[in-house]
Enzyme design. Structure first.
Site, PDB file in Angstrom:
ATOM      1  N   GLU A  60      47.832  10.054  22.903  1.00  8.80           N
ATOM      2  CA  GLU A  60      46.872   9.678  21.855  1.00  8.80           C
ATOM      3  C   GLU A  60      45.722   8.916  22.515  1.00  8.80           C
ATOM      4  OE1 GLU A  60      48.563   8.002  18.256  1.00  8.80           O
ATOM      5  OE2 GLU A  60      46.815   6.715  18.044  1.00  8.80           O
ATOM      6  N   ASP A 101      39.035  -1.065  15.296  1.00 16.30           N
ATOM      7  CA  ASP A 101      40.059  -0.118  14.877  1.00 16.30           C
ATOM      8  C   ASP A 101      40.610  -0.616  13.542  1.00 16.30           C
ATOM      9  OD1 ASP A 101      41.683   2.062  15.009  1.00 16.30           O
ATOM     10  OD2 ASP A 101      43.096   1.206  16.431  1.00 16.30           O
ATOM     11  N   HIS A 122      57.560   4.060  15.507  1.00 19.32           N
ATOM     12  CA  HIS A 122      57.838   3.498  16.834  1.00 19.32           C
ATOM     13  C   HIS A 122      59.302   3.072  16.810  1.00 19.32           C
ATOM     14  CE1 HIS A 122      53.523   2.388  16.263  1.00 19.32           C
ATOM     15  NE2 HIS A 122      53.413   2.567  17.559  1.00 19.32           N
ATOM     16  N   HIS A 130      39.832   6.121  16.662  1.00 22.59           N
ATOM     17  CA  HIS A 130      39.728   6.020  18.123  1.00 22.59           C
ATOM     18  C   HIS A 130      38.522   6.801  18.630  1.00 22.59           C
ATOM     19  CE1 HIS A 130      44.362   5.181  18.568  1.00 22.59           C
ATOM     20  NE2 HIS A 130      43.744   4.306  17.797  1.00 22.59           N
ATOM     21  N   ASP A 142      47.775   7.098  10.013  1.00 24.21           N
ATOM     22  CA  ASP A 142      47.841   5.870  10.810  1.00 24.21           C
ATOM     23  C   ASP A 142      46.812   4.917  10.194  1.00 24.21           C
ATOM     24  OD1 ASP A 142      48.215   3.919  12.628  1.00 24.21           O
ATOM     25  OD2 ASP A 142      47.699   5.104  14.399  1.00 24.21           O
ATOM     26  N   GLU A 163      43.005  10.547  16.936  1.00 23.83           N
ATOM     27  CA  GLU A 163      42.836   9.595  15.824  1.00 23.83           C
ATOM     28  C   GLU A 163      41.348   9.421  15.535  1.00 23.83           C
ATOM     29  OE1 GLU A 163      45.412   6.253  15.647  1.00 23.83           O
ATOM     30  OE2 GLU A 163      43.868   4.941  14.823  1.00 23.83           O
ATOM     31  N   ASP A 206      59.777  -0.103  14.986  1.00 24.18           N
ATOM     32  CA  ASP A 206      59.574  -0.117  13.531  1.00 24.18           C
ATOM     33  C   ASP A 206      60.903   0.155  12.837  1.00 24.18           C
ATOM     34  OD1 ASP A 206      56.838  -0.128  14.097  1.00 24.18           O
ATOM     35  OD2 ASP A 206      56.702   2.044  13.921  1.00 24.18           O
TER      36      ASP A 206
HETATM   37  C1  XUL Z   1      46.958   2.128  17.802  1.00 26.66           C
HETATM   38  C2  XUL Z   1      47.547   3.377  17.318  1.00 26.66           C
HETATM   39  C3  XUL Z   1      49.035   3.462  17.357  1.00 26.66           C
HETATM   40  C4  XUL Z   1      49.559   4.806  17.737  1.00 26.66           C
HETATM   41  C5  XUL Z   1      51.057   4.850  17.902  1.00 26.66           C
HETATM   42  O1  XUL Z   1      45.590   2.077  17.725  1.00 26.66           O
HETATM   43  O2  XUL Z   1      46.852   4.259  16.869  1.00 26.66           O
HETATM   44  O3  XUL Z   1      49.523   3.056  16.127  1.00 26.66           O
HETATM   45  O4  XUL Z   1      49.219   5.756  16.790  1.00 26.66           O
HETATM   46  O5  XUL Z   1      51.508   3.951  18.855  1.00 26.66           O
HETATM   47 CO    CO Z   2      47.275   6.136  16.063  1.00 19.10          CO
END
Ligand code: XUL
Ligand code: CO
Length: 447
Positions: free
Chosen positions: A240, A315, A109, A279, A347, A276, A112
């Site tokens: 995402e 999460d 990001h 997610h 991640d 993800e 970061d």
């Molecule tokens: C949050 C998440 C983030 C994204 C990038 O749940 O997955 O870290 O991957 O913003």
């Molecule tokens: Co993510």
């Protein structure tokens, strides 16, 4: 790949280059299954898997949680007197980690990489400075940027959303951040740019104009796409999906929802999904479901590789370990044609009480091994051919004759209905689920 300590300081002393030692090895700091040069289905493991380290977790997650203070002490911030100096040291530590681990990619990001300044201009200056340093390190090590993104959820100004904020002034500030982050992505030759809409959703419908917010989000994404393309960004844009957390409901709920949204707004040529695992679980799906759904819609792009805990539904961003899950995931990814601009980005974060320096290495080693093993098992299933042959046969009544005419849209409901009289006791064909599950298990155990 060169080892690279630009700051002349080693942040992970005593840990050298991680190498492949094979399944018999008892060395916790060696790969058991990930053998970068090993050919699987015509490509090397490295070419297939395209591993990336997530900057925010590995060099930013300090172990704090709502109940306790930070537990991870980052050596790269000890001798820094300003936030920018700390960012520079962190960059050195990160590139040392990437090269020792032997990953090809990283993701970040904007915040970061560089701390936020007192004004948008100062934030942009901070970012540009760090981008310059990151570019030098990329060149020296060969490590590449898989994707960049913009943190549009941490600053209190985004508490009501970023692109979907009810106040126009906040939308403008989000735009200034995204514009700078896209510039950073271009400067660093990123292969992708991710939008994770952490606060693009609602906490209560009582105060939310749902239709208007979704239109704003589409407008914002189209503007970002147009800006990136006009500046020569050739990489992929990704959404995402995540159903909730931090908001009660996020507009990018899951792959199917995102697909409908992208198509409705003409964004599906430039955007793919970054899926993800954790997610998927929050959305009530499994990882395989989200991957296969994306592939079926032509939207498969990249992966945030992690896992949750199926019992608590948070999460938790744990490192992947489950061979069964990685096998089914790699099968879906191979079937989708593999990664083009995407890759497997960890991640994931080490647990709050994992405080040894080796823990960060072992976390990634285990994740890379889990996907390497999954890749081998998935390729074995493909080479074996029985699974795909079974599925093909299952639909073969649509391959010719009336079934094929139905598929091509050359039949009315009345014609279709008239055919029913000619058929008898069809439909009682076994789906053979257990048989196929056993095939998968055997391919995993034959590693
Ligand atoms: C949050 C998440 C983030 C994204 C990038 O749940 O997955 O870290 O991957 O913003
Ligand atoms: Co993510």
């Amino acid at each position: 790949m060169a080892e690279y300590f630009i700051g002349k300081k080693e942040y992970f002393p005593g840990i050298g280059k991680i190498s492949y030692e094979g399944p018999e090895s008892d060395n916790p700091l060696a790969f058991k299954y990930y053998n970068p040069g090993q050919i699987v289905g015509g490509k090397t493991m490295k070419q297939h898997l395209r591993f990336a380290v997530a900057y925010w977790h590995s060099f930013g997650a300090d172990g704090s949680d709502p109940f306790g203070a930070a537990t991870h002490r980052f050596p790269w911030s000890f001798d820094a007197s300003t936030p920018m100096q700390a960012a520079e040291h962190k960059l050195d530590a990160a590139f040392e980690f990437f090269t020792k681990l032997g990953v090809e990619f990283y993701c970040f990001h904007d915040r970061d990489l560089a701390p936020e300044g007192a004004s948008p201009a100062e934030s942009e200056m901070n970012l540009m400075h760090m981008v310059e340093l990151a570019g030098e390190r990329q060149k020296a090590t060969g490590v590449k940027l898989l994707w960049a993104t913009s943190n549009l959820f941490f600053n209190p100004r985004y508490m009501n959303g970023a692109a979907t904020n009810p106040e126009f002034s906040v939308v403008a500030q989000a735009a200034s951040q995204v514009k700078a982050a896209i510039d950073a992505a271009i400067a660093l030759d990123a292969q992708g740019y991710v939008f994770w809409g952490g606060r693009e959703g609602y906490m209560s419908l009582l105060n939310t104009d749902l239709g208007r917010e979704k239109e704003h989000m589409a407008r914002f994404l189209a503007m970002a796409r147009d800006y990136g393309r006009s500046r020569g960004f050739k990489g992929m844009f990704y959404i995402e999906p995540k159903p909730m957390e931090p908001t009660k409901h996020q507009y990018d709920f899951d792959v199917e929802t995102v697909a409908g949204f992208l198509r409705a707004h003409g964004l599906d040529r430039d955007f793919r999904v970054n899926i993800e695992a954790n997610h998927a679980e929050l959305a009530g799906h499994d990882f395989q479901h989200e991957l296969e759904t994306a592939a079926s819609l032509g939207l498969f792009g990249s992966v945030d590789a992690n896992r949750g805990d199926p019992r608590n539904g948070w999460d938790t961003d744990q490192f992947p370990r489950d061979f069964h899950e990685t096998t089914l995931a790699m099968l879906a990814i191979l079937k989708a044609g593999g990664f083009v601009t995407g890759g497997l980005n960890f991640d994931a974060k080490i647990r709050r009480n994992s405080v040894d320096q080796a823990d960060l290495f072992e976390a990634h080693i285990g994740g890379m091994d889990a996907f390497a093993a999954g890749l081998v098992a998935a390729q074995r299933i493909i080479d074996d051919g029985r699974l795909s042959a079974f599925v093909a046969k299952r639909y073969s009544s649509f391959d010719s004759g009336a079934g094929a005419r139905f598929e091509r849209g050359e039949m009315s409901l009345a014609e279709l209905a008239a055919l029913a009289t000619g058929y008898g006791d069809e439909g009682r064909t076994s789906g053979k689920q257990e048989h196929l599950e056993n095939l998968i298990n055997r391919s995993i155990l034959n590693l």
